[in-house]
Scaffold this motif. Structure first.
Motif, PDB file in Angstrom:
ATOM      1  N   ASP A  84      30.057  33.437  41.894  1.00  0.00           N
ATOM      2  CA  ASP A  84      29.302  34.173  40.878  1.00  0.00           C
ATOM      3  C   ASP A  84      29.742  35.630  40.757  1.00  0.00           C
ATOM      4  O   ASP A  84      29.107  36.421  40.059  1.00  0.00           O
ATOM      5  N   SER A  85      30.835  35.987  41.421  1.00  0.00           N
ATOM      6  CA  SER A  85      31.311  37.362  41.325  1.00  0.00           C
ATOM      7  C   SER A  85      32.227  37.536  40.121  1.00  0.00           C
ATOM      8  O   SER A  85      32.763  36.566  39.571  1.00  0.00           O
ATOM      9  N   GLU A  86      32.390  38.772  39.708  1.00  0.00           N
ATOM     10  CA  GLU A  86      33.313  39.114  38.625  1.00  0.00           C
ATOM     11  C   GLU A  86      34.635  39.531  39.264  1.00  0.00           C
ATOM     12  O   GLU A  86      34.719  40.578  39.898  1.00  0.00           O
ATOM     13  N   VAL A  87      35.651  38.701  39.102  1.00  0.00           N
ATOM     14  CA  VAL A  87      36.924  38.907  39.789  1.00  0.00           C
ATOM     15  C   VAL A  87      38.011  39.251  38.780  1.00  0.00           C
ATOM     16  O   VAL A  87      38.229  38.512  37.813  1.00  0.00           O
ATOM     17  N   THR A  88      38.686  40.360  39.011  1.00  0.00           N
ATOM     18  CA  THR A  88      39.863  40.728  38.236  1.00  0.00           C
ATOM     19  C   THR A  88      41.060  40.727  39.170  1.00  0.00           C
ATOM     20  O   THR A  88      41.039  41.388  40.215  1.00  0.00           O
ATOM     21  N   ALA A  89      42.079  39.958  38.821  1.00  0.00           N
ATOM     22  CA  ALA A  89      43.273  39.832  39.655  1.00  0.00           C
ATOM     23  C   ALA A  89      44.488  40.266  38.848  1.00  0.00           C
ATOM     24  O   ALA A  89      44.752  39.718  37.770  1.00  0.00           O
ATOM     25  N   LEU A  90      45.209  41.246  39.360  1.00  0.00           N
ATOM     26  CA  LEU A  90      46.419  41.735  38.706  1.00  0.00           C
ATOM     27  C   LEU A  90      47.628  41.234  39.482  1.00  0.00           C
ATOM     28  O   LEU A  90      47.652  41.299  40.710  1.00  0.00           O
ATOM     29  N   GLU A  91      48.621  40.720  38.786  1.00  0.00           N
ATOM     30  CA  GLU A  91      49.806  40.196  39.469  1.00  0.00           C
ATOM     31  C   GLU A  91      51.025  40.327  38.567  1.00  0.00           C
ATOM     32  O   GLU A  91      51.014  39.878  37.415  1.00  0.00           O
ATOM     33  N   LEU A  92      52.070  40.936  39.101  1.00  0.00           N
ATOM     34  CA  LEU A  92      53.296  41.164  38.343  1.00  0.00           C
ATOM     35  C   LEU A  92      54.135  39.896  38.213  1.00  0.00           C
ATOM     36  O   LEU A  92      54.744  39.649  37.173  1.00  0.00           O
TER      37      LEU A  92
END
Length: 398
Positions: A84-92
Motif C-alpha cells: 500500500d506504499s507509494e513507490v517511485t523507482a528510477l533506473e537508467l
C-alpha cells in the motif's frame, strides 16, 4: 533474456513468476551483477535496510508512505516494501527497469537518468545502493536545479555518482524523512566527498552507520568494503548547537579525560549519540560458502534490528570519544575513522567479540540537558519535526 525481449502484451503470468523466482539481486541478467558501478544488492542486505526503517518508524510504515529508490536495479529493495506504499523507482538500465516494472506493477518505474527527477521534499524514505565511482557527465540544462556535488564545465554537470546520489536523496526526502543507502567506505575520508559530508552534517541527523565486511558483495564479483548509512533529514532552520560535554574520557582505557571542545564541535539540535555497528560475518565467505552455523538463515544484520526497533540498546551504549577527533573534522562524524583503533570500536570488539560490534560516539552530550531536554532523549527529533509541520500548517491557514 527472452522474456524481457517480448512485447509487454505477450508477457504471461508464468513469465513474471519465472522472473520473480530466478532474477535475483545477484545478477540474473547482468554479468557478475555489475553494471557501470552498480553492484546489485544481496537480498538480506536490502531486507535489513527496510526492516530497520520499519523499526525506526515505530514498527510499521504508515499507509501510503512514499518511497524513492533512485537506482532501482532489479527492485530488490522494493520486494520488501508494503503493497500500500507509494513507490517511485528510477533506473537508467532499460532491461532492469522493465524487469522491475513487471515484478512490481504497483511501483512507478521510471526509465532514465535519476538526476532529472524533480520532486523535492516529498518522500518519506529514500533507499538504495547507488552506483559507486561512476564519473557522471550530464547535460546541465536538463537538471531541475543546481547540485553542489557536481561541477559545471562547458554546459556539462560532472562529478562522482555516490556523492551526487546522496545530494539527490537529501533534496527529495521531506523534513523528518529517512535516507538509507549502502555506500563505499571511502566516503568517510575521500576529498571528493568533502562537500557531501558537510551537507549531511548541516541538514541531517545521524541515525546509524553499519560497516559491512568485504564478503558482502563477493557474489557479485567484488570484495569492496561498504557501509549502510541511515540519516534523517532535519527541518530547515534546525540550528547547529555546541556540545554540552566539555571534558570526556575513554571508557576503553578507563581514564584520560580531555577537553573535547577544541574542534568547535557542534551538532544539529536533537542529535542523539552516534550509533555505529560493524558486521563481521555477513552469512557467507569470500567464495560464497555459507557461514550460517545455526542453519536458520539469520545473519548478524538480523541481530542489529532490535537496536533500531527500539532505543534501549542505543540509550545504554557508552558514548565514546568520537573517532572523528583523529581527523579533526566534526562534519565527518557520521563515519567511522581511526582505522578501527578508536575507543568505541576497540571496546565493542571485546564486549561483542563474536560480532556484530556496536558502540556509540559522543555528539551533543551524555545525558546532560539542553534547554531542559536530555541529550539521551530519542523522541527529541520527533518533537522538532512535529513542531515544524504544526508551524507550517499554521502558516498555510493564515
Amino acid at each position: 533474456m527472452a522474456i524481457v525481449a517480448k512485447p509487454r502484451e505477450e508477457i504471461t503470468e508464468e513469465d513474471i513468476a519465472f522472473l520473480r523466482e530466478n532474477y535475483t539481486s545477484t545478477g540474473g541478467l547482468l554479468p557478475n551483477a555489475y553494471a557501470g558501478g552498480a553492484f546489485y544488492t544481496p537480498t538480506h542486505v536490502a531486507r535489513f535496510v527496510i526492516e530497520a526503517l520499519r523499526g525506526l518508524s515505530g514498527g510499521a510504515f504508515a499507509p501510503g508512505s512514499r518511497f524513492l529508490e533512485p537506482s532501482a536495479g532489479s527492485g530488490v529493495f522494493i520486494e520488501h516494501l508494503p503493497q500500500d506504499s507509494e513507490v517511485t523507482a528510477l533506473e537508467l538500465d532499460e532491461t532492469s527497469a522493465k524487469v522491475t516494472s513487471l515484478i512490481y506493477p504497483h511501483a512507478n518505474v521510471i526509465t532514465g537518468d535519476a538526476f532529472r527527477h524533480d520532486r523535492r521534499d516529498y518522500y518519506d524514505y529514500v533507499i538504495g545502493n547507488p552506483p559507486y565511482g561512476v564519473n557522471l557527465d550530464i547535460d546541465a540544462a536538463e537538471l531541475p536545479d543546481s547540485f553542489d556535488t557536481l561541477r559545471i564545465t562547458k554546459g556539462r554537470a560532472k562529478g562522482k555518482s555516490e556523492v551526487a546520489f546522496i545530494e539527490l536523496a537529501i533534496k527529495t526526502v521531506k523534513p523528518g524523512g529517512y535516507i538509507a543507502f549502502v555506500l563505499p567506505l571511502g566516503l568517510a575520508y575521500a576529498n571528493y566527498a568533502e562537500k557531501v559530508r558537510r551537507m549531511l552534517y548541516e541538514t541531517c541527523w545521524h541515525v546509524a552507520t553499519i560497516g559491512l565486511p568485504g564478503e558482502t558483495f563477493a557474489l557479485t564479483g567484488t570484495t569492496i568494503a561498504t557501509q549502510i548509512l541511515i540519516v534523517r533529514k532535519a527541518p530547515p532552520g534546525t540550528p547547529l548547537v555546541p556540545t554540552v560535554e566539555k571534558r570526556w574520557g575513554s571508557n576503553f582505557k578507563r581514564g584520560g579525560y580531555d577537553d573535547i571542545t577544541e574542534f568547535n564541535a557542534r551538532f544539529l539540535l536533537g542529535q542523539t549519540p552516534a550509533y555505529f555497528a560493524k558486521v563481521t560475518d555477513i552469512g557467507y565467505d569470500k567464495d560464497g560458502k555459507s557461514t550460517d552455523k545455526w542453519g536458520d538463515g539469520s545473519t548478524q544484520l538480523d541481530e542489529l534490528l532490535d537496536d533500531l526497533t527500539d532505543t534501549l540498546m542505543r540509550e545504554n551504549l557508552y558514548p565514546h570519544i568520537p573517532s572523528w577527533h583523529s581527523i579533526k573534522d566534526v562534519s565527518a562524524f557520521m563515519f567511522q575513522h581511526a582505522n578501527d583503533s578508536g575507543d568505541g570500536y576497540r571496546e565493542a570488539s571485546h564486549v561483542y567479540a563474536d560480532g556484530p560490534y556496536r558502540w556509540n560516539e559522543l555528539t551533543l552530550g551524555a545525558g546532560s540537558e539542553i534547554d531542559g531536554v536530555s541529550t539521551f532523549d530519542f523522541e527529541w527529533q520527533d518533537r522538532i519535526v512535529a513542531e515544524y509541520y504544526a508551524g507550517s500548517a499554521l502558516e498555510e491557514a493564515a
